[in-house]
Write a protein that holds these residues in place. Structure first.
Motif, PDB file in Angstrom:
ATOM      1  N   ASP A   5     -21.533  10.244  68.812  1.00  0.00           N
ATOM      2  CA  ASP A   5     -21.443   8.753  67.994  1.00  0.00           C
ATOM      3  C   ASP A   5     -19.768   8.175  67.830  1.00  0.00           C
ATOM      4  OD1 ASP A   5     -24.128   8.687  67.460  1.00  0.00           O
ATOM      5  OD2 ASP A   5     -24.031  10.511  66.214  1.00  0.00           O
ATOM      6  N   VAL A   6     -18.561   9.071  67.647  1.00  0.00           N
ATOM      7  CA  VAL A   6     -17.662   8.550  67.703  1.00  0.00           C
ATOM      8  C   VAL A   6     -16.688   8.221  67.967  1.00  0.00           C
ATOM      9  CG1 VAL A   6     -16.660  10.025  69.862  1.00  0.00           C
ATOM     10  CG2 VAL A   6     -15.297  10.248  68.156  1.00  0.00           C
ATOM     11  N   LYS A   7     -16.438   7.237  66.867  1.00  0.00           N
ATOM     12  CA  LYS A   7     -15.660   5.736  67.832  1.00  0.00           C
ATOM     13  C   LYS A   7     -14.585   5.126  67.474  1.00  0.00           C
ATOM     14  CE  LYS A   7     -19.292   3.479  64.115  1.00  0.00           C
ATOM     15  NZ  LYS A   7     -20.254   2.779  65.281  1.00  0.00           N
ATOM     16  N   ILE A   8     -13.567   6.904  67.257  1.00  0.00           N
ATOM     17  CA  ILE A   8     -12.857   6.286  67.780  1.00  0.00           C
ATOM     18  C   ILE A   8     -11.616   7.394  68.164  1.00  0.00           C
ATOM     19  CG2 ILE A   8     -11.799   6.068  66.027  1.00  0.00           C
ATOM     20  CD1 ILE A   8      -9.455   4.131  66.619  1.00  0.00           C
ATOM     21  N   VAL A   9     -11.042   8.456  68.606  1.00  0.00           N
ATOM     22  CA  VAL A   9     -10.244   9.260  69.429  1.00  0.00           C
ATOM     23  C   VAL A   9      -8.726   9.115  69.215  1.00  0.00           C
ATOM     24  CG1 VAL A   9      -9.702  11.263  70.924  1.00  0.00           C
ATOM     25  CG2 VAL A   9     -12.241  10.322  70.709  1.00  0.00           C
ATOM     26  N   ILE A  10      -8.424   9.242  68.380  1.00  0.00           N
ATOM     27  CA  ILE A  10      -6.322   9.579  67.705  1.00  0.00           C
ATOM     28  C   ILE A  10      -5.948  10.266  68.489  1.00  0.00           C
ATOM     29  CG2 ILE A  10      -4.908   8.938  66.440  1.00  0.00           C
ATOM     30  CD1 ILE A  10      -7.244   7.924  64.696  1.00  0.00           C
ATOM     31  N   LEU A  11      -4.820  10.483  69.590  1.00  0.00           N
ATOM     32  CA  LEU A  11      -3.704  11.620  70.324  1.00  0.00           C
ATOM     33  C   LEU A  11      -2.382  11.085  69.813  1.00  0.00           C
ATOM     34  CD1 LEU A  11      -3.607  13.244  72.410  1.00  0.00           C
ATOM     35  CD2 LEU A  11      -3.585  11.589  73.884  1.00  0.00           C
ATOM     36  N   ALA A  12      -1.922  11.601  69.615  1.00  0.00           N
ATOM     37  CA  ALA A  12      -0.605  12.435  69.248  1.00  0.00           C
ATOM     38  C   ALA A  12       0.226  12.789  69.657  1.00  0.00           C
ATOM     39  CB  ALA A  12      -0.360  13.115  67.616  1.00  0.00           C
ATOM     40  N   HIS A  13       0.861  12.725  70.705  1.00  0.00           N
ATOM     41  CA  HIS A  13       1.808  12.945  71.857  1.00  0.00           C
ATOM     42  C   HIS A  13       2.945  12.712  71.578  1.00  0.00           C
ATOM     43  CE1 HIS A  13       1.795   9.176  74.187  1.00  0.00           C
ATOM     44  NE2 HIS A  13       0.546   9.485  73.802  1.00  0.00           N
ATOM     45  N   PHE A  14       4.481  13.439  72.251  1.00  0.00           N
ATOM     46  CA  PHE A  14       5.907  13.461  71.823  1.00  0.00           C
ATOM     47  C   PHE A  14       6.201  11.777  71.562  1.00  0.00           C
ATOM     48  CE2 PHE A  14       9.760  13.619  72.576  1.00  0.00           C
ATOM     49  CZ  PHE A  14      10.486  14.971  71.597  1.00  0.00           C
ATOM     50  N   GLU A  15       6.105  11.222  71.992  1.00  0.00           N
ATOM     51  CA  GLU A  15       6.400   9.642  72.440  1.00  0.00           C
ATOM     52  C   GLU A  15       5.906   8.724  71.751  1.00  0.00           C
ATOM     53  OE1 GLU A  15       6.954  11.715  75.952  1.00  0.00           O
ATOM     54  OE2 GLU A  15       5.294  10.695  75.178  1.00  0.00           O
ATOM     55  N   TYR A  16       4.579   9.068  71.429  1.00  0.00           N
ATOM     56  CA  TYR A  16       3.994   7.611  70.278  1.00  0.00           C
ATOM     57  C   TYR A  16       2.037   8.496  70.165  1.00  0.00           C
ATOM     58  CZ  TYR A  16       3.158   5.841  75.148  1.00  0.00           C
ATOM     59  OH  TYR A  16       2.465   5.701  76.173  1.00  0.00           O
ATOM     60  N   VAL A  17       2.251   7.582  69.126  1.00  0.00           N
ATOM     61  CA  VAL A  17       0.994   7.745  69.090  1.00  0.00           C
ATOM     62  C   VAL A  17       0.073   6.480  69.709  1.00  0.00           C
ATOM     63  CG1 VAL A  17      -1.211   8.526  67.397  1.00  0.00           C
ATOM     64  CG2 VAL A  17       0.273   8.449  66.925  1.00  0.00           C
ATOM     65  N   ASN A  18      -1.423   7.696  70.182  1.00  0.00           N
ATOM     66  CA  ASN A  18      -2.683   6.329  71.022  1.00  0.00           C
ATOM     67  C   ASN A  18      -3.760   6.692  70.393  1.00  0.00           C
ATOM     68  OD1 ASN A  18      -3.139   4.993  73.768  1.00  0.00           O
ATOM     69  ND2 ASN A  18      -2.248   6.138  74.985  1.00  0.00           N
ATOM     70  N   TYR A  19      -4.445   5.989  71.274  1.00  0.00           N
ATOM     71  CA  TYR A  19      -6.067   5.786  70.756  1.00  0.00           C
ATOM     72  C   TYR A  19      -6.906   5.288  71.728  1.00  0.00           C
ATOM     73  CZ  TYR A  19      -5.021   1.420  69.191  1.00  0.00           C
ATOM     74  OH  TYR A  19      -4.203  -0.285  68.826  1.00  0.00           O
ATOM     75  N   MET A  20      -8.144   6.219  72.112  1.00  0.00           N
ATOM     76  CA  MET A  20      -9.066   5.850  72.406  1.00  0.00           C
ATOM     77  C   MET A  20     -10.321   5.088  71.603  1.00  0.00           C
ATOM     78  SD  MET A  20     -11.313   7.151  75.858  1.00  0.00           S
ATOM     79  CE  MET A  20     -12.155   8.524  74.973  1.00  0.00           C
ATOM     80  N   VAL A  21     -10.834   3.793  71.912  1.00  0.00           N
ATOM     81  CA  VAL A  21     -11.309   3.062  71.682  1.00  0.00           C
ATOM     82  C   VAL A  21     -13.281   3.742  71.820  1.00  0.00           C
ATOM     83  CG1 VAL A  21     -12.753   1.151  70.031  1.00  0.00           C
ATOM     84  CG2 VAL A  21     -10.049   1.543  70.622  1.00  0.00           C
ATOM     85  N   CYS A  22     -14.166   3.700  71.275  1.00  0.00           N
ATOM     86  CA  CYS A  22     -15.857   3.875  71.488  1.00  0.00           C
ATOM     87  C   CYS A  22     -16.220   3.209  71.122  1.00  0.00           C
ATOM     88  CB  CYS A  22     -15.601   5.428  72.033  1.00  0.00           C
ATOM     89  SG  CYS A  22     -14.921   6.542  71.744  1.00  0.00           S
ATOM     90  N   ASP A  23     -15.968   2.182  70.532  1.00  0.00           N
ATOM     91  CA  ASP A  23     -17.252   1.353  70.120  1.00  0.00           C
ATOM     92  C   ASP A  23     -17.216  -0.141  70.875  1.00  0.00           C
ATOM     93  OD1 ASP A  23     -18.903  -0.542  68.951  1.00  0.00           O
ATOM     94  OD2 ASP A  23     -18.090   1.037  66.407  1.00  0.00           O
TER      95      ASP A  23
END
Length: 320
Positions: A82-100
């Motif tokens: 049911d996750v709608k968004i996954v947020i990923l923080a790495h060295f260069e910037y913050v990224n995210y993956m949309v699942c909805d």
């Protein structure tokens, strides 16, 4: 303070910069996570903190089916469908993956603005500053006017056959049981279609060094990406701003990328001069090239190459 103390102080400052950036990215990612939790609820948001890893290192550690496929993203979805968004923080910037699916339109609108800001941080972004993505003011108006005319239905219809021809040529030598990197194949097809649609069939026969234009420009874009996410480049950008083409303080690897960019531009200008001669003889040329040649201004030749690179940056990964 004596020399040794000064040296140790400077080394301490330099050593602390990556640590400070890691802490900042962790904070930034967590801030995004908290904002998303308020909107979607804690059960529908996942946060992956890999601020100690570069984006390239993260992909290398997790990629299984292409550059954009990371197993950690998939694991989060498996744990909570049911996750709608996954947020990923790495060295260069913050990224995210949309699942909805319902969020795609909204996020795509926001991402288009964020993408431009992120693209501005690319090494040598000044070399494509006249491209439609980064141009501003009168330069943007000129580019927008030319591009708008080129997206007329009749012109696009003439280019339809290019897609069939490029796809056919790209897959004709594939075998039934052969393992294929679909992401790479998609990027190659996208690049060939963009190049031939904008500059014409003649340009695909040119050589930049030992490579055809699509391969050379794809290598250039890969090099730009690699150098941009280099932790040394990220720290330098944070301290001193954009890294430009004419900078006197480039790393050896950055000089290689600069020379590759210049080679692409030089071949592009040479090609446009050849197309100008064809135009004088009444021979057909691509509508994109003709639009710029009709300006009767050779200083615009570099604009054409910048537009080409901009379209390839925007289109190759998307197609893949």
């Amino acid at each position: 303070m004596n020399f040794v103390e000064i040296l140790l102080t400077l080394l301490g400052i330099l050593a602390s910069l990556p640590i400070c950036l890691i802490l900042y990215r962790s904070y930034q990612g967590y801030s995004y996570y908290r904002r998303a939790v308020k909107v979607f609820g804690k059960n529908n948001v996942a946060f992956i903190n890999r601020s100690y890893m570069g984006y390239g290192a993260f992909n290398k550690a997790n990629a299984q089916h292409g550059l954009d496929s990371a197993s950690e993203f998939n694991d989060e979805i498996k744990k909570n469908p049911d996750v709608k968004i996954v947020i990923l923080a790495h060295f260069e910037y913050v990224n995210y993956m949309v699942c909805d699916p319902e969020m795609i339109k909204q996020v795509a609108h926001e991402y288009s603005r964020n993408y431009i800001e992120k693209f501005k941080r690319t090494i040598f972004a000044d070399s494509v500053a006249k491209g439609l993505l980064l141009a501003r003011g009168d330069a943007w108006k000129k580019s927008r006017t030319i591009m708008s005319n080129l997206f007329h239905f009749d012109i696009l219809k003439k280019n339809e056959s290019i897609m069939y021809d490029v796809v056919g040529a790209s897959i004709q030598n594939l075998h039934d049981k052969e393992e294929v990197d679909l992401f790479k194949l998609g990027r190659t097809i996208g690049g060939e279609v963009v190049i031939e649609s904008l500059l014409g069939k003649d340009f695909t026969k040119m050589r930049i060094g030992e490579n055809i234009p699509a391969d050379e420009i794809q290598q250039l874009l890969g090099d730009l990406y690699t150098e941009t996410i280099n932790p040394l480049c990220v720290i330098r950008h944070a301290l001193f701003g954009l890294i430009e083409m004419d900078s006197k303080y480039l790393l050896p690897s950055q000089k290689v990328v600069r020379d590759r960019m210049n080679n692409v531009k030089n071949v592009g200008v040479k090609y446009l001069q050849q197309q100008k001669e064809k135009q004088k003889k009444g021979e057909p040329i691509s509508a994109f090239v003709e639009a710029y040649l009709n300006l009767n201004d050779e200083s615009c030749y570099d604009d054409v190459v910048q537009q080409l690179i901009t379209f390839l940056i925007a289109g190759m990964d998307t197609t893949g």
